[in-house]
Design a protein around this motif. Structure first.
Motif, mmCIF file in Angstrom:
data_model
loop_
_atom_site.group_PDB
_atom_site.id
_atom_site.type_symbol
_atom_site.label_atom_id
_atom_site.label_comp_id
_atom_site.label_asym_id
_atom_site.label_seq_id
_atom_site.Cartn_x
_atom_site.Cartn_y
_atom_site.Cartn_z
ATOM 1 N N ILE A 96 0.842 -1.201 0.000
ATOM 2 C CA ILE A 96 0.000 0.000 0.000
ATOM 3 C C ILE A 96 0.875 1.248 0.000
ATOM 4 C CG2 ILE A 96 -1.566 1.354 1.454
ATOM 5 C CD1 ILE A 96 -2.865 -1.340 2.258
ATOM 6 N N LEU A 97 1.919 1.239 0.828
ATOM 7 C CA LEU A 97 2.841 2.371 0.903
ATOM 8 C C LEU A 97 3.521 2.605 -0.445
ATOM 9 C CD1 LEU A 97 4.448 4.519 2.470
ATOM 10 C CD2 LEU A 97 5.995 2.691 3.199
ATOM 11 N N LYS A 98 3.941 1.535 -1.089
ATOM 12 C CA LYS A 98 4.616 1.649 -2.375
ATOM 13 C C LYS A 98 3.695 2.275 -3.425
ATOM 14 C CE LYS A 98 6.818 -1.182 -5.973
ATOM 15 N NZ LYS A 98 7.195 -2.556 -6.377
ATOM 16 N N ALA A 99 2.437 1.822 -3.465
ATOM 17 C CA ALA A 99 1.493 2.346 -4.459
ATOM 18 C C ALA A 99 1.172 3.812 -4.212
ATOM 19 C CB ALA A 99 0.215 1.510 -4.454
ATOM 20 N N LEU A 100 0.910 4.162 -2.954
ATOM 21 C CA LEU A 100 0.574 5.553 -2.633
ATOM 22 C C LEU A 100 1.755 6.482 -2.901
ATOM 23 C CD1 LEU A 100 -1.413 5.037 0.704
ATOM 24 C CD2 LEU A 100 -2.368 5.677 -1.517
ATOM 25 N N SER A 101 2.958 6.015 -2.607
ATOM 26 C CA SER A 101 4.153 6.840 -2.814
ATOM 27 C C SER A 101 4.374 7.141 -4.295
ATOM 28 C CB SER A 101 5.391 6.137 -2.249
ATOM 29 O OG SER A 101 5.259 5.922 -0.863
ATOM 30 N N ALA A 102 3.995 6.199 -5.169
ATOM 31 C CA ALA A 102 4.218 6.370 -6.611
ATOM 32 C C ALA A 102 3.033 6.984 -7.326
ATOM 33 C CB ALA A 102 4.538 5.004 -7.225
ATOM 34 N N SER A 103 1.995 7.352 -6.582
ATOM 35 C CA SER A 103 0.789 7.898 -7.196
ATOM 36 C C SER A 103 1.034 9.287 -7.787
ATOM 37 C CB SER A 103 -0.335 7.977 -6.157
ATOM 38 O OG SER A 103 -1.476 8.625 -6.667
ATOM 39 N N GLU A 104 0.283 9.596 -8.836
ATOM 40 C CA GLU A 104 0.345 10.926 -9.432
ATOM 41 C C GLU A 104 -0.401 11.957 -8.595
ATOM 42 O OE1 GLU A 104 -1.427 10.213 -13.199
ATOM 43 O OE2 GLU A 104 0.350 9.263 -14.092
ATOM 44 N N ALA A 105 -1.278 11.488 -7.693
ATOM 45 C CA ALA A 105 -2.102 12.388 -6.878
ATOM 46 C C ALA A 105 -1.337 12.841 -5.633
ATOM 47 C CB ALA A 105 -3.404 11.701 -6.477
ATOM 48 N N ALA A 106 -1.303 14.146 -5.411
ATOM 49 C CA ALA A 106 -0.609 14.694 -4.240
ATOM 50 C C ALA A 106 -1.235 14.191 -2.940
ATOM 51 C CB ALA A 106 -0.628 16.215 -4.284
ATOM 52 N N SER A 107 -2.580 13.998 -2.938
ATOM 53 C CA SER A 107 -3.255 13.523 -1.728
ATOM 54 C C SER A 107 -2.806 12.107 -1.367
ATOM 55 C CB SER A 107 -4.775 13.553 -1.930
ATOM 56 O OG SER A 107 -5.149 12.766 -3.050
ATOM 57 N N ASP A 108 -2.565 11.279 -2.394
ATOM 58 C CA ASP A 108 -2.080 9.929 -2.133
ATOM 59 C C ASP A 108 -0.661 9.959 -1.575
ATOM 60 O OD1 ASP A 108 -4.364 8.608 -2.855
ATOM 61 O OD2 ASP A 108 -3.674 8.008 -4.850
ATOM 62 N N ARG A 109 0.165 10.831 -2.127
ATOM 63 C CA ARG A 109 1.551 10.901 -1.646
ATOM 64 C C ARG A 109 1.602 11.417 -0.206
ATOM 65 N NH1 ARG A 109 2.168 13.074 -6.847
ATOM 66 N NH2 ARG A 109 2.539 15.170 -6.013
ATOM 67 N N GLU A 110 0.692 12.331 0.138
ATOM 68 C CA GLU A 110 0.617 12.797 1.521
ATOM 69 C C GLU A 110 0.148 11.672 2.432
ATOM 70 O OE1 GLU A 110 0.367 14.782 5.123
ATOM 71 O OE2 GLU A 110 1.554 15.152 3.323
#
Length: 331
Positions: free
Chosen positions: A264-278
């Motif tokens: 989950i961390l890996k996917a969110l970190s690589a997301s194009e969405a700033a909210s996901d990266r936060e």
């Protein structure tokens, strides 16, 4: 990583994390064919937000049960303070006073198979549903009422709100035999579902609440059995309690949870969405602060790691430090 891919990973590993009956991680769905991926991913994100935001955890305890009408009547008197507090039954009738307690005892004694004064099988189940101090007690009671209507349908039960102690809670006593004649025999799977239902009803009344297992939250606490706590408080505990240790099943559940968090961390970190990266940043902090991760990384000495949660901790640590982490994609 585009939004569709992120959603697919969240659904795969989020379902494995939050719904453990799904032990097999299936291949990525094709987003254009699976219209449920996006709403499922939204639910997973909400669960993640609640956990990393440390929403209050609901408490549902099974505090024994009476094996005869004498024990059940004594519990009625205890939870109602001899009728001083309101007692609500499964029909929604609210009463108080000693006469109300006596009437309830007669209803339970004769309402179905006769319950004798003493017996050898459990005729009632005593539950306690609790939330932290500051929770609105009346809304808590409404949530417990809705919980009982769903989970205890077909059973006689009484509930009493206690708000005079530190944490507001509701005592819920359930007649083991249902109207249909079936008996209530709760197992751990029931307790987990009861916690989830209780949290859902609380959220429905605007109370922030969550119900996740310790393994998911990265906690290693072992709760003392109720009988041992009572005996210790009464000064009659003769055996010095030893520190509980985790069995292989518990270790595997912790490792599975940590592995799911890593994906989950890996996917969110690589997301194009700033909210996901936060959200990924908050997930990383949550993992670092978890007792499972801290203990696992503390036990690592050199390159050799034996326990499954320790091996997984090493892979998660690689992800937290920005390294690819060998074998992460293999699960």
């Amino acid at each position: 990583m585009n939004a569709q891919h992120v959603d697919g990973v969240l659904v795969q590993w989020g379902e494995r994390l939050f719904y453990p009956s799904n032990r097999i991680v299936k291949p990525l769905p094709t987003p254009r064919l699976d219209t449920l991926v996006q709403p499922k991913a939204a639910v997973i994100r909400q669960r993640i937000e609640a956990i990393v935001g440390r929403a209050p955890q609901v408490i549902v305890k099974v505090a024994g049960g009476g094996q005869g009408m004498s024990a059940i009547a004594a519990h009625f008197r205890y939870i109602s303070m001899n009728g001083q507090l309101d007692i609500e039954d499964d029909r929604g009738v609210v009463r108080n006073g000693e006469d109300a307690v006596h009437d309830l005892v007669d209803q339970w004694r004769f309402g179905g198979s006769l319950i004798k004064n003493t017996g050898h099988r459990r005729e009632a189940l005593n539950l306690m549903l609790s939330m932290p101090a500051g929770t609105d007690a009346e809304l808590l009671k409404k949530a417990v009422r809705e919980f009982a209507q769903v989970e205890l349908a077909g059973h006689r039960y009484v509930m009493v709100l206690h708000e005079h102690q530190a944490n507001p809670h509701v005592h819920l006593s359930v007649r083991a035999e249902a109207i249909s004649g079936q008996r209530l025999r709760p197992y751990m799977k029931h307790l987990n579902r009861w916690r989830e239902t209780f949290a859902e009803k609380l959220r429905g009344w605007g109370i922030e609440a969550d119900a996740t297992r310790q393994a998911i939250r990265g906690e290693n606490r072992a709760h003392e059995p109720l009988w041992r706590a009572r005996d210790r408080e009464a000064g009659v505990l003769r055996v010095h309690p030893s520190a509980p240790t985790a069995g292989p099943g518990t270790s595997r559940r912790r490792a599975d949870a940590m592995l799911s968090w890593a994906h989950i961390l890996k996917a969110l970190s690589a997301s194009e969405a700033a909210s996901d990266r936060e959200l990924a940043r908050r997930v990383g902090s949550f993992i670092r602060d978890s007792s499972t991760f801290k203990e696992a990384t503390h036990r690592r000495i050199g390159p050799e790691v034996s326990a499954p949660q320790d091996r997984t901790a090493a892979r998660v640590n690689d992800r937290l430090e920005g390294r690819p982490g060998p074998g992460l994609d293999r699960g």
